[in-house]
Motif scaffolding. Structure first.
Motif, PDB file in Angstrom:
ATOM      1  N   VAL A 259       0.860  -1.197  -0.005  1.00  0.00           N
ATOM      2  CA  VAL A 259       0.175  -0.072   0.041  1.00  0.00           C
ATOM      3  C   VAL A 259       0.919   1.216  -0.005  1.00  0.00           C
ATOM      4  N   ASN A 260       0.403   2.382  -0.269  1.00  0.00           N
ATOM      5  CA  ASN A 260       0.992   3.941   0.034  1.00  0.00           C
ATOM      6  C   ASN A 260       0.522   4.056   1.490  1.00  0.00           C
ATOM      7  N   LEU A 261       1.584   4.945   2.100  1.00  0.00           N
ATOM      8  CA  LEU A 261       1.404   5.451   3.322  1.00  0.00           C
ATOM      9  C   LEU A 261       1.676   6.942   3.135  1.00  0.00           C
ATOM     10  N   LEU A 262       0.763   7.582   3.385  1.00  0.00           N
ATOM     11  CA  LEU A 262       1.117   9.147   3.376  1.00  0.00           C
ATOM     12  C   LEU A 262       1.586   9.484   4.656  1.00  0.00           C
ATOM     13  N   PRO A 263       2.665  10.066   4.680  1.00  0.00           N
ATOM     14  CA  PRO A 263       3.300  10.533   6.059  1.00  0.00           C
ATOM     15  C   PRO A 263       2.231  11.564   6.835  1.00  0.00           C
ATOM     16  N   TYR A 264       2.128  11.442   8.235  1.00  0.00           N
ATOM     17  CA  TYR A 264       1.634  12.431   8.766  1.00  0.00           C
ATOM     18  C   TYR A 264       1.867  12.521  10.330  1.00  0.00           C
ATOM     19  N   PHE A 265       2.895  11.635  10.952  1.00  0.00           N
ATOM     20  CA  PHE A 265       3.481  11.844  12.269  1.00  0.00           C
ATOM     21  C   PHE A 265       4.720  11.087  12.422  1.00  0.00           C
ATOM     22  N   ASN A 266       5.714  11.789  13.037  1.00  0.00           N
ATOM     23  CA  ASN A 266       7.002  11.212  13.188  1.00  0.00           C
ATOM     24  C   ASN A 266       7.282  11.161  14.457  1.00  0.00           C
ATOM     25  N   SER A 267       7.640   9.876  15.258  1.00  0.00           N
ATOM     26  CA  SER A 267       7.743   9.362  16.428  1.00  0.00           C
ATOM     27  C   SER A 267       8.855   8.828  16.920  1.00  0.00           C
ATOM     28  N   GLY A 268       9.662   8.979  17.959  1.00  0.00           N
ATOM     29  CA  GLY A 268      10.876   8.358  18.602  1.00  0.00           C
ATOM     30  C   GLY A 268      10.143   7.241  19.153  1.00  0.00           C
ATOM     31  N   TYR A 269      11.024   6.264  19.637  1.00  0.00           N
ATOM     32  CA  TYR A 269      10.971   4.964  20.418  1.00  0.00           C
ATOM     33  C   TYR A 269      11.634   5.292  21.709  1.00  0.00           C
ATOM     34  N   GLY A 270      10.829   4.778  22.857  1.00  0.00           N
ATOM     35  CA  GLY A 270      11.224   4.605  24.056  1.00  0.00           C
ATOM     36  C   GLY A 270      10.612   3.160  24.767  1.00  0.00           C
ATOM     37  N   LEU A 271      11.072   3.129  25.927  1.00  0.00           N
ATOM     38  CA  LEU A 271      10.714   1.943  26.526  1.00  0.00           C
ATOM     39  C   LEU A 271       9.693   1.869  27.715  1.00  0.00           C
ATOM     40  N   LEU A 272       8.636   1.139  27.552  1.00  0.00           N
ATOM     41  CA  LEU A 272       7.729   1.084  28.606  1.00  0.00           C
ATOM     42  C   LEU A 272       8.084  -0.189  29.670  1.00  0.00           C
ATOM     43  N   VAL A 273       8.137   0.060  30.928  1.00  0.00           N
ATOM     44  CA  VAL A 273       8.450  -0.917  31.681  1.00  0.00           C
ATOM     45  C   VAL A 273       7.733  -1.057  33.083  1.00  0.00           C
TER      46      VAL A 273
ATOM     47  N   GLU B  81      13.209   7.356  30.419  1.00  0.00           N
ATOM     48  CA  GLU B  81      13.527   8.773  29.858  1.00  0.00           C
ATOM     49  C   GLU B  81      14.124   8.574  28.398  1.00  0.00           C
ATOM     50  N   SER B  82      15.106   7.613  28.174  1.00  0.00           N
ATOM     51  CA  SER B  82      15.876   7.480  26.904  1.00  0.00           C
ATOM     52  C   SER B  82      14.821   6.944  25.544  1.00  0.00           C
ATOM     53  N   THR B  83      15.240   7.733  24.540  1.00  0.00           N
ATOM     54  CA  THR B  83      14.999   7.229  23.334  1.00  0.00           C
ATOM     55  C   THR B  83      16.150   6.714  22.449  1.00  0.00           C
ATOM     56  N   LEU B  84      15.528   6.025  21.530  1.00  0.00           N
ATOM     57  CA  LEU B  84      16.631   5.293  20.471  1.00  0.00           C
ATOM     58  C   LEU B  84      17.067   6.517  19.525  1.00  0.00           C
ATOM     59  N   PRO B  85      18.203   6.844  19.431  1.00  0.00           N
ATOM     60  CA  PRO B  85      18.710   7.848  18.607  1.00  0.00           C
ATOM     61  C   PRO B  85      18.746   7.274  17.068  1.00  0.00           C
ATOM     62  N   ASP B  86      18.194   8.285  16.274  1.00  0.00           N
ATOM     63  CA  ASP B  86      18.059   8.100  14.858  1.00  0.00           C
ATOM     64  C   ASP B  86      17.356   6.717  14.406  1.00  0.00           C
ATOM     65  N   ARG B  87      16.324   6.556  15.163  1.00  0.00           N
ATOM     66  CA  ARG B  87      15.414   5.301  14.743  1.00  0.00           C
ATOM     67  C   ARG B  87      13.892   5.823  15.180  1.00  0.00           C
ATOM     68  N   SER B  88      13.480   7.048  14.561  1.00  0.00           N
ATOM     69  CA  SER B  88      12.265   7.404  14.706  1.00  0.00           C
ATOM     70  C   SER B  88      11.374   6.813  13.479  1.00  0.00           C
ATOM     71  N   THR B  89      10.045   6.620  13.987  1.00  0.00           N
ATOM     72  CA  THR B  89       9.227   5.925  12.733  1.00  0.00           C
ATOM     73  C   THR B  89       8.395   7.046  12.190  1.00  0.00           C
ATOM     74  N   LEU B  90       8.205   7.143  10.766  1.00  0.00           N
ATOM     75  CA  LEU B  90       7.304   7.880  10.143  1.00  0.00           C
ATOM     76  C   LEU B  90       6.144   7.257   9.936  1.00  0.00           C
ATOM     77  N   SER B  91       4.943   7.650  10.580  1.00  0.00           N
ATOM     78  CA  SER B  91       3.682   7.055  10.346  1.00  0.00           C
ATOM     79  C   SER B  91       2.769   7.445   9.160  1.00  0.00           C
ATOM     80  N   GLY B  92       2.265   6.735   8.412  1.00  0.00           N
ATOM     81  CA  GLY B  92       1.378   6.972   7.536  1.00  0.00           C
ATOM     82  C   GLY B  92      -0.156   6.634   7.261  1.00  0.00           C
ATOM     83  N   ILE B  93      -0.879   7.429   6.618  1.00  0.00           N
ATOM     84  CA  ILE B  93      -2.273   6.989   6.335  1.00  0.00           C
ATOM     85  C   ILE B  93      -2.167   5.997   5.121  1.00  0.00           C
TER      86      ILE B  93
END
Length: 293
Positions: A128-142, A230-242
């Protein structure tokens, strides 16, 4: 009949998330979108004449998509599609389905679009095509009180993951990096939906849940057994799409024009600000020319 401990906990978890959703969302009533005539004209004739934008989502992913007190859908993704539908002169109609069936539902034409903070992965973009609309960084829920787990040092740890989610690809790459560095791989436990994943983590199964930081903070506020690191993964953000079918270029163009209009008039950023995630906003340039998945 006495409810099982798991069922009772899930009920409490759902109530907590609902209450938090109402707390965060209450100040915001969806604003009427200003019609964009050019975007509306770009719609497929059948969609324009129908007056409805059929949207597939899964209402188990706050703050992006969840059920409000009255039982209707709410969240970032929901309000964004309402905003875009308004700009197109359409009414957004949502159907709550299981996450893994969203993309197939769009491909087979049952829905016009799909949205559920779905990451733009190479595998999905083949379908499918995924039209970008949100950019999110990853962290850890514990689990609450955990101090010895870091999202940037997960070798030898165990992650809980939701089947079909974009986190799987990120987690697999992190595990491969561990092996390449001569360290122990990351183990995975998979669950069919978000609620089961949170429950497993709350009950001590796995060391953490890799998630968008905005989602993790939201979940932790509604669940006293969990906390977001608190920490997030550097350079591993995810671009979400419609999600839009590859054979529906006209619809994709119309929605893109509506989204660009929302970016330019500020309604898009205002929506994100109301949910506390303005740093996830994409630019017109990112919408038009997203980076390779």
């Amino acid at each position: 009949m006495t409810a099982s401990p798991h069922r009772a906990f899930r009920a409490r978890l759902g109530a907590a998330l609902l209450g938090l959703g109402l707390l965060l969302a209450h100040p915001l009533a969806p604003r009427a979108a200003e019609l964009n005539a050019e975007a509306r004209a770009a719609l497929p004739e059948a969609t324009r004449n129908a007056g409805v934008l059929k949207v597939a989502t899964s209402l188990q992913w706050p703050p992006f998509a969840f059920k409000a007190e009255a039982g209707g859908p709410d969240g970032i993704d929901i309000r964004l599609m309402q905003l875009l539908a308004g700009k197109l002169g359409l009414k957004a109609e949502f159907e709550d389905i299981k996450f893994p069936t969203i993309i197939p539902g769009v491909v087979n034409g049952r829905y016009n679009v799909g949205i559920n903070q779905i990451g733009r992965t190479a595998e999905r973009l083949r379908v499918v095509n995924l039209l970008p609309y949100f950019n999110s960084g990853y962290g850890l829920l514990v689990r609450q009180g955990t101090t010895d787990v870091d999202v940037n040092n997960l070798c030898g740890r165990t992650l809980v993951l939701t089947q079909g989610s974009a986190q799987i690809q990120v987690a697999e790459q992190l595990s491969a990096d561990c092996v390449a560095a001569g360290k122990e791989k990351i183990a995975f436990l998979f669950f069919p939906n978000s609620a089961d994943t949170y429950l497993a983590l709350s009950n001590g199964r796995g060391d953490g849940f890799l998630t968008a930081k905005a989602v993790g903070i939201y979940i932790a506020k509604g669940n006293p057994k969990l906390q977001m690191t608190e920490s997030t993964l550097p350079d591993r953000s995810t671009l979400s799409g419609i999600v839009i079918a590859k054979n529906n270029a006209a619809l994709e163009k119309a929605i893109q024009m509506a989204l660009e209009s929302a970016v330019q008039d500020g309604s898009y950023v205002r929506l994100l600000e109301e949910f506390g995630v303005p740093d996830g906003a994409v630019t017109v340039e990112q919408i038009r020319n997203p980076p390779p998945a």
